[in-house]
Design a protein around this motif. Structure first.
Motif, PDB file in Angstrom:
ATOM      1  N   ALA A 126       0.813  -1.224   0.000  1.00 12.36           N
ATOM      2  CA  ALA A 126       0.000   0.000   0.000  1.00 12.36           C
ATOM      3  C   ALA A 126       0.846   1.273   0.000  1.00 12.36           C
ATOM      4  O   ALA A 126       0.532   2.236  -0.700  1.00 12.36           O
ATOM      5  CB  ALA A 126      -0.950  -0.004   1.195  1.00 12.36           C
ATOM      6  N   GLU A 127       1.916   1.311   0.785  1.00 12.78           N
ATOM      7  CA  GLU A 127       2.720   2.524   0.856  1.00 12.78           C
ATOM      8  C   GLU A 127       3.312   2.870  -0.496  1.00 12.78           C
ATOM      9  O   GLU A 127       3.313   4.039  -0.919  1.00 12.78           O
ATOM     10  CB  GLU A 127       3.838   2.371   1.894  1.00 12.78           C
ATOM     11  CG  GLU A 127       4.651   3.645   2.067  1.00 12.78           C
ATOM     12  CD  GLU A 127       5.796   3.498   3.049  1.00 12.78           C
ATOM     13  OE1 GLU A 127       6.299   4.537   3.525  1.00 12.78           O
ATOM     14  OE2 GLU A 127       6.199   2.353   3.343  1.00 12.78           O
ATOM     15  N   GLY A 128       3.806   1.876  -1.215  1.00 15.31           N
ATOM     16  CA  GLY A 128       4.364   2.124  -2.535  1.00 15.31           C
ATOM     17  C   GLY A 128       3.342   2.692  -3.492  1.00 15.31           C
ATOM     18  O   GLY A 128       3.672   3.540  -4.338  1.00 15.31           O
ATOM     19  N   CYS A 129       2.098   2.243  -3.382  1.00 14.33           N
ATOM     20  CA  CYS A 129       1.032   2.774  -4.239  1.00 14.33           C
ATOM     21  C   CYS A 129       0.890   4.281  -4.069  1.00 14.33           C
ATOM     22  O   CYS A 129       0.643   5.006  -5.035  1.00 14.33           O
ATOM     23  CB  CYS A 129      -0.298   2.105  -3.914  1.00 14.33           C
ATOM     24  SG  CYS A 129      -0.463   0.409  -4.496  1.00 14.33           S
ATOM     25  N   THR A 130       1.032   4.778  -2.833  1.00 13.59           N
ATOM     26  CA  THR A 130       0.844   6.212  -2.593  1.00 13.59           C
ATOM     27  C   THR A 130       1.989   7.044  -3.142  1.00 13.59           C
ATOM     28  O   THR A 130       1.837   8.260  -3.307  1.00 13.59           O
ATOM     29  CB  THR A 130       0.667   6.510  -1.090  1.00 13.59           C
ATOM     30  OG1 THR A 130       1.857   6.150  -0.378  1.00 13.59           O
ATOM     31  CG2 THR A 130      -0.518   5.753  -0.514  1.00 13.59           C
ATOM     32  N   TYR A 131       3.133   6.425  -3.399  1.00 12.47           N
ATOM     33  CA  TYR A 131       4.193   7.130  -4.115  1.00 12.47           C
ATOM     34  C   TYR A 131       3.889   7.152  -5.611  1.00 12.47           C
ATOM     35  O   TYR A 131       4.069   8.167  -6.275  1.00 12.47           O
ATOM     36  CB  TYR A 131       5.553   6.473  -3.868  1.00 12.47           C
ATOM     37  CG  TYR A 131       6.181   6.844  -2.548  1.00 12.47           C
ATOM     38  CD1 TYR A 131       6.848   8.052  -2.388  1.00 12.47           C
ATOM     39  CD2 TYR A 131       6.105   6.000  -1.449  1.00 12.47           C
ATOM     40  CE1 TYR A 131       7.431   8.408  -1.183  1.00 12.47           C
ATOM     41  CE2 TYR A 131       6.686   6.338  -0.237  1.00 12.47           C
ATOM     42  CZ  TYR A 131       7.340   7.550  -0.106  1.00 12.47           C
ATOM     43  OH  TYR A 131       7.907   7.902   1.091  1.00 12.47           O
ATOM     44  N   HIS A 132       3.415   6.036  -6.141  1.00 11.51           N
ATOM     45  CA  HIS A 132       3.160   5.948  -7.579  1.00 11.51           C
ATOM     46  C   HIS A 132       1.967   6.789  -8.026  1.00 11.51           C
ATOM     47  O   HIS A 132       2.008   7.429  -9.075  1.00 11.51           O
ATOM     48  CB  HIS A 132       2.891   4.490  -7.964  1.00 11.51           C
ATOM     49  CG  HIS A 132       4.113   3.670  -8.082  1.00 11.51           C
ATOM     50  ND1 HIS A 132       4.131   2.305  -7.865  1.00 11.51           N
ATOM     51  CD2 HIS A 132       5.394   3.992  -8.401  1.00 11.51           C
ATOM     52  CE1 HIS A 132       5.348   1.835  -8.047  1.00 11.51           C
ATOM     53  NE2 HIS A 132       6.140   2.838  -8.364  1.00 11.51           N
ATOM     54  N   TYR A 133       0.890   6.781  -7.227  1.00  8.59           N
ATOM     55  CA  TYR A 133      -0.370   7.372  -7.674  1.00  8.59           C
ATOM     56  C   TYR A 133      -1.063   8.123  -6.533  1.00  8.59           C
ATOM     57  O   TYR A 133      -0.770   7.905  -5.348  1.00  8.59           O
ATOM     58  CB  TYR A 133      -1.316   6.274  -8.184  1.00  8.59           C
ATOM     59  CG  TYR A 133      -0.765   5.499  -9.357  1.00  8.59           C
ATOM     60  CD1 TYR A 133      -0.732   6.058 -10.630  1.00  8.59           C
ATOM     61  CD2 TYR A 133      -0.278   4.200  -9.187  1.00  8.59           C
ATOM     62  CE1 TYR A 133      -0.215   5.348 -11.709  1.00  8.59           C
ATOM     63  CE2 TYR A 133       0.244   3.488 -10.260  1.00  8.59           C
ATOM     64  CZ  TYR A 133       0.269   4.066 -11.517  1.00  8.59           C
ATOM     65  OH  TYR A 133       0.776   3.369 -12.583  1.00  8.59           O
ATOM     66  N   ASP A 134      -2.000   9.005  -6.928  1.00 10.62           N
ATOM     67  CA  ASP A 134      -2.864   9.679  -5.961  1.00 10.62           C
ATOM     68  C   ASP A 134      -3.966   8.704  -5.570  1.00 10.62           C
ATOM     69  O   ASP A 134      -4.926   8.493  -6.305  1.00 10.62           O
ATOM     70  CB  ASP A 134      -3.456  10.937  -6.598  1.00 10.62           C
ATOM     71  CG  ASP A 134      -4.343  11.714  -5.641  1.00 10.62           C
ATOM     72  OD1 ASP A 134      -4.611  11.220  -4.530  1.00 10.62           O
ATOM     73  OD2 ASP A 134      -4.791  12.819  -6.009  1.00 10.62           O
ATOM     74  N   MET A 135      -3.831   8.095  -4.394  1.00  9.12           N
ATOM     75  CA  MET A 135      -4.690   6.983  -3.998  1.00  9.12           C
ATOM     76  C   MET A 135      -5.751   7.377  -2.971  1.00  9.12           C
ATOM     77  O   MET A 135      -6.391   6.497  -2.384  1.00  9.12           O
ATOM     78  CB  MET A 135      -3.822   5.857  -3.415  1.00  9.12           C
ATOM     79  CG  MET A 135      -2.812   5.275  -4.384  1.00  9.12           C
ATOM     80  SD  MET A 135      -3.573   4.374  -5.740  1.00  9.12           S
ATOM     81  CE  MET A 135      -4.224   2.962  -4.858  1.00  9.12           C
ATOM     82  N   GLY A 136      -5.962   8.673  -2.725  1.00  6.70           N
ATOM     83  CA  GLY A 136      -6.855   9.087  -1.645  1.00  6.70           C
ATOM     84  C   GLY A 136      -8.234   8.486  -1.727  1.00  6.70           C
ATOM     85  O   GLY A 136      -8.667   7.746  -0.834  1.00  6.70           O
ATOM     86  N   SER A 137      -8.993   8.784  -2.778  1.00  6.16           N
ATOM     87  CA  SER A 137     -10.361   8.279  -2.875  1.00  6.16           C
ATOM     88  C   SER A 137     -10.386   6.779  -3.149  1.00  6.16           C
ATOM     89  O   SER A 137     -11.308   6.076  -2.722  1.00  6.16           O
ATOM     90  CB  SER A 137     -11.134   9.032  -3.957  1.00  6.16           C
ATOM     91  OG  SER A 137     -10.497   8.920  -5.211  1.00  6.16           O
ATOM     92  N   PHE A 138      -9.379   6.270  -3.848  1.00  5.91           N
ATOM     93  CA  PHE A 138      -9.303   4.829  -4.117  1.00  5.91           C
ATOM     94  C   PHE A 138      -9.166   4.053  -2.809  1.00  5.91           C
ATOM     95  O   PHE A 138      -9.907   3.098  -2.549  1.00  5.91           O
ATOM     96  CB  PHE A 138      -8.129   4.546  -5.043  1.00  5.91           C
ATOM     97  CG  PHE A 138      -8.030   3.113  -5.516  1.00  5.91           C
ATOM     98  CD1 PHE A 138      -8.420   2.774  -6.795  1.00  5.91           C
ATOM     99  CD2 PHE A 138      -7.522   2.117  -4.694  1.00  5.91           C
ATOM    100  CE1 PHE A 138      -8.323   1.465  -7.248  1.00  5.91           C
ATOM    101  CE2 PHE A 138      -7.423   0.806  -5.123  1.00  5.91           C
ATOM    102  CZ  PHE A 138      -7.825   0.471  -6.405  1.00  5.91           C
ATOM    103  N   PHE A 139      -8.210   4.451  -1.973  1.00  2.00           N
ATOM    104  CA  PHE A 139      -7.992   3.725  -0.729  1.00  2.00           C
ATOM    105  C   PHE A 139      -9.115   3.986   0.283  1.00  2.00           C
ATOM    106  O   PHE A 139      -9.386   3.138   1.137  1.00  2.00           O
ATOM    107  CB  PHE A 139      -6.635   4.078  -0.136  1.00  2.00           C
ATOM    108  CG  PHE A 139      -5.515   3.200  -0.631  1.00  2.00           C
ATOM    109  CD1 PHE A 139      -5.764   1.966  -1.202  1.00  2.00           C
ATOM    110  CD2 PHE A 139      -4.193   3.602  -0.514  1.00  2.00           C
ATOM    111  CE1 PHE A 139      -4.726   1.145  -1.660  1.00  2.00           C
ATOM    112  CE2 PHE A 139      -3.143   2.800  -0.962  1.00  2.00           C
ATOM    113  CZ  PHE A 139      -3.422   1.572  -1.535  1.00  2.00           C
ATOM    114  N   GLU A 140      -9.754   5.139   0.211  1.00  2.00           N
ATOM    115  CA  GLU A 140     -10.907   5.370   1.085  1.00  2.00           C
ATOM    116  C   GLU A 140     -11.997   4.355   0.773  1.00  2.00           C
ATOM    117  O   GLU A 140     -12.609   3.785   1.671  1.00  2.00           O
ATOM    118  CB  GLU A 140     -11.429   6.796   0.893  1.00  2.00           C
ATOM    119  CG  GLU A 140     -12.405   7.264   1.961  1.00  2.00           C
ATOM    120  CD  GLU A 140     -13.850   6.845   1.714  1.00  2.00           C
ATOM    121  OE1 GLU A 140     -14.630   6.769   2.682  1.00  2.00           O
ATOM    122  OE2 GLU A 140     -14.203   6.581   0.548  1.00  2.00           O
TER     123      GLU A 140
END
Length: 880
Positions: free
Chosen positions: A478-492
């Motif tokens: 998960a942490e790597g995803c937040t570097y690659h992409y804007d994951m705010g609404s996706f991870f919410e």
């Protein structure tokens, strides 16, 4: 002060969202400034029920007045209660560090969804009389009232997939919608602005329903038309009022098996009013239209779908390779990807074109489908034969592939083939480059792998009969995803999926939504805790901590209940997918369980880590559990070290890289042993000739502890080694996405995905360590940064650029003869601790915007000099 005007106003992480379900949505904004140490000292938000009122300073919904503080994200709306479908216009201004007030931002808006159950007037509909696997056509005609329309909104909630159409055209650009969820717990709906699509007089709503994850699709539709005179017209799915279904040209569709399309079954104009006379003639006739069926409500709570939809992200022209004896033509799409192939063809009616997909070729040069297991991964198109060109791409499936074959039966000719890469359209967040072209390629491959496996959920793979959101994988990924992409609404959204799997005892499931694996989940799963804390640290979302705290405490309690002396032995995975030599060989199984890492170590280490993270959350929320959690944490740590630490050799468990790295990374190693344990890891890397021996949980941990111990060269070595096991081996063998197994090309068993983000969790090395950009422990929204680059001997130049809530962060360093130069950009309203590696020499000059300046040294750590700064562009020059 005009350059301080707020920009990029967002609600619930998105620009201008429709279908907002939260009664108190989260708001955020950015401010651009080139000034040094510039920050927000206060803000004021104003909101109105329409744009005219907002611009006329009639703030009938909300006026915060001047609110002191630097918070510019995760700000809860606290104005007048909001109603269903209400559009809220808002703007914000700020006061800077000198107390000077900015102008207001440009007006922005967000729009509420249908908040109450009674807002949905209709019934769930589908068809129970057959058409299993068929792409069902659903049609409904109505007349508008002939008055001037103020606005019109269509709300579509579906179990399965759908495409919304009105008066002859598709509405919106969403693909494979809605995102997967547990329909018994959460039902996602989309809101569409159809103001310009509703005609005066006759209108038709059309839906194409696909199987998706539902088995048999179901849909609920609400259309609200508001007229300028204040009257409202409502149209909705209901029995006996004209909602009809018919067999469509999609004669079969399945996520795993593909889609079959018979163009001869197309009904021209079926979704337009002009079709009405034909519709009446076909009503209740063979192959015609019949009344849709009222079906059972799936049961979940309806909520607006705000995460970025699946879209086509890239189009490429495939390269022809060869023609087989049976007439099939083989093509190469250029890289492994998630998506499909669009074709344009002409020919006789009944001619059939079949496309078959795979990631790799077998020894004979044909498609190797063994790793797909039961998934057919095939699309077919039967031509209508109109004499004109016909175009086709699937609606309700996707494939993981690089190679595909085309087989033509009958008289047909293909004029064009286009590979279309699809994924959730989350925005790329970071850029990495260096003077090592291999590293640049590896970073791009890891980012692409992550992207291919974002399909409304973070999937484990995109090709075989699986494609689920594994909570074990995201524990490390998960942490790597937040570097690659804007994951705010996706991870919410996905955090909600995870918590939807929690049972009455407190356990979560292996996958979310839960359609694969086991319940309870493997005890090493830390996702329910780490994901929500990540949302706070990266996106400043305190609300999600409050919503999930009691549930994560319940999870902790049930784990402690099953523990034996605070150690947990139950596991199905442990350290999973290590190199082949490290795994227990199984003639018929996956052969992916480590033989050199005791599963109890992994489960108990993550139990400890979950406790430490829950303690941090309790501190943030000011809960009364902190003292209890501190004591529990120390007890688990003590029992863990009694069981696994050899105080003579400073080895954990059997001395594997994974056991030592996880113990260090998750905080279990006593301070006096940390250096010795790190030395053992380095020695084991040398023993294995610069290779990792780690798997799913240990690979990211290994890189983290090496860099934290100042062993930059060892980290660089294991990331660039070109023989197996290693990422260099994968890429040299032609990989364009990261493999599931280190030696996938040599070991074709039941687990051989060639597009798997599990090991790609190592991507954090590029951004968090080589670039050095990370969150300051205990802070939120990346408003307090640490920039601490790792500088290996063999690398001379690195550039990392990353978008965070407050703006753009850059960290660029290079070596020039006797100088080391670090250039850093810190955005407005952000502070950073900048570490200058001691091995790079002492700081001789510091520049701000190119001019010499002074920054007082804040301290030292492991011989690294620490400087604290606010916003601005800084250059640190050392002399070695």
């Amino acid at each position: 002060m005009n350059h301080y005007i707020p920009v990029n106003l967002r609600c619930e992480y998105e620009m201008r969202p429709m279908g907002v379900q939260k009664s108190q949505p989260l708001l955020s904004w950015q401010v651009k400034s080139d000034e040094r140490d510039a920050f927000q000292s206060a803000y004021q938000i104003v909101a109105a029920s329409d744009q005219e009122k907002l611009e006329g300073k009639v703030y009938d919904l909300w006026d915060t007045g001047k609110v002191m503080g630097g918070r510019c994200y995760g700000v809860l709306y606290e104005g007048s209660p909001l109603k269903s479908a209400q559009r809220v216009w808002w703007k914000v201004r700020i006061w800077n560090q000198n107390g000077e007030v900015s102008g207001y931002s440009a007006p922005e808006w967000f729009e509420m969804g249908l908040l109450e159950e009674e807002d949905w007037k209709g019934k769930w509909m589908g068809f129970l009389g057959g058409l299993i696997g068929n792409g069902i056509l659903m049609r409904y005609s109505f007349n508008s009232l002939g008055k001037k329309i103020e606005r019109a909104r269509a709300y579509v909630c579906c179990a399965g997939y759908y495409e919304l159409r009105m008066n002859g055209k598709k509405i919106g650009d969403k693909l494979l919608d809605p995102a997967p969820s547990d329909y018994s717990r959460t039902l996602l709906y989309s809101a569409y602005d159809v103001t310009d699509d509703v005609r005066t007089g006759a209108n038709v709503i059309g839906l194409i329903l696909g199987t998706g994850w539902a088995g048999q699709p179901k849909v609920l539709v609400q259309l609200n038309i508001e007229y300028e005179d204040g009257s409202i017209q409502e149209e909705f799915t209901d029995w006996g009022i004209g909602w009809c279904v018919a067999k469509g040209p999609v004669v079969y569709n399945s996520i795993y098996d593909g889609e079959d399309y018979d163009a001869r079954l197309e009904k021209d104009g079926w979704d337009s009013p002009e079709y009405e006379s034909r519709f009446l003639k076909e009503h209740q006739r063979p192959d015609g239209w019949i009344l849709a069926t009222v079906v059972e409500d799936p049961g979940g709570k309806r909520t607006g779908e705000l995460l970025p939809p699946v879209r086509v992200m890239k189009r490429t022209k495939p390269e022809y390779i060869r023609t087989f004896k049976d007439g099939r033509k083989l093509y190469d799409a250029g890289e492994n990807q998630s998506g499909w192939v669009r074709l344009t063809a002409k020919g006789e009616a009944g001619s059939k074109i079949t496309l078959s997909f795979a990631e790799v070729l077998d020894e004979s040069g044909d498609l190797d489908k063994r790793a797909l297991r039961l998934a057919r991964c095939e699309d077919s198109y039967i031509l209508r034969g109109t004499g004109k060109s016909e175009e086709y791409a699937p609606r309700f499936t996707y494939h993981g592939f690089r190679y595909f074959t085309v087989k033509i039966e009958g008289d047909a000719e293909i004029s064009e083939l286009t590979a279309e890469h699809i994924r959730s359209s989350v925005k790329q967040n970071a850029v990495f480059s260096s003077d090592d072209e291999f590293l640049n390629r590896l970073a791009a491959v890891m980012r692409h792998t992550d992207g291919c496996n974002l399909m409304g959920i973070p999937t484990d793979c995109d090709q075989r009969d699986e494609r689920h959101g594994w909570t074990t994988d995201t524990t490390s990924r998960a942490e790597g995803c937040t570097y690659h992409y804007d994951m705010g609404s996706f991870f919410e959204k996905w955090a909600r999926d995870v918590y939807d799997t929690q049972d009455t005892k407190g356990y979560f499931a292996d996958t979310a939504p839960f359609r694969w694996g086991r319940r309870p989940c493997d005890p090493q799963v830390n996702t329910p805790v780490s994901l929500v804390l990540l949302m706070y640290e990266v996106y400043g979302d305190r609300r999600i901590l409050e919503e999930c705290y009691d549930s994560m405490m319940k999870y902790l309690m049930v784990l402690l209940k099953e523990a034996d002396g605070y150690l947990i032995s139950r596991t199905g995975f442990g350290e999973w997918a290590c190199p082949r030599e490290e795994c227990i060989r199984e003639e018929y199984g996956a052969g992916a369980a480590s033989k050199n890492v005791t599963p109890t170590l992994v489960s108990t280490a993550y139990l400890y880590y979950s406790i430490s993270q829950i303690k941090e959350i309790a501190r943030i929320l000011k809960k009364d559990d902190i003292q209890y959690l501190e004591g529990l944490q120390e007890t688990v740590r003590q029992k863990y070290n009694e069981r696994f630490l050899n105080k003579k050799t400073f080895q954990y468990d059997m001395g594997s890289q994974s056991a030592n790295a996880l113990s260090l990374a998750l905080g279990l190693v006593p301070g006096e042993y940390k250096d010795a344990v790190a030395d053992n890891i380095a020695a084991d890397i040398r023993k294995h000739n610069g290779h990792m021996t780690t798997g799913n949980m240990g690979t990211k941990a290994l890189l983290e502890v090496l860099c934290q111990a100042g062993r930059d060269d060892e980290a660089y070595e294991i990331m660039t080694v070109r023989t197996a096991p290693g990422f260099g081996y994968m890429l040299d063998k032609g990989a364009t996405t990261v493999w599931e197994r280190w030696e996938a090309d040599e070991d074709n068993n039941i687990m051989n995905s060639r597009n798997h983000p599990m090991l790609a969790a190592a991507c954090v090395w590029f951004y968090k360590y080589l670039g050095g950009i990370r969150v300051q422990p205990g802070s939120s929204g990346l408003q307090q940064l640490v920039i601490r680059p790792s500088v290996p001997e063999g690398l001379n130049k690195v550039h990392v650029q990353m978008e965070i809530l407050n703006g753009e962060v850059t960290s660029s360093w290079r070596k020039e003869k006797e100088n080391f130069i670090l250039e850093v950009t810190v955005p407005f309203n952000t502070r950073a601790q900048i570490y200058i590696p001691g091995k790079c020499g002492s700081v001789s000059r510091i520049l701000f915007n190119g001019e010499v300046t002074e920054i007082k040294k804040a301290g030292e750590d492991r011989h690294d000099c620490i400087f604290e700064t606010g916003s601005g562009k800084y250059t640190f020059i050392t002399k070695r």
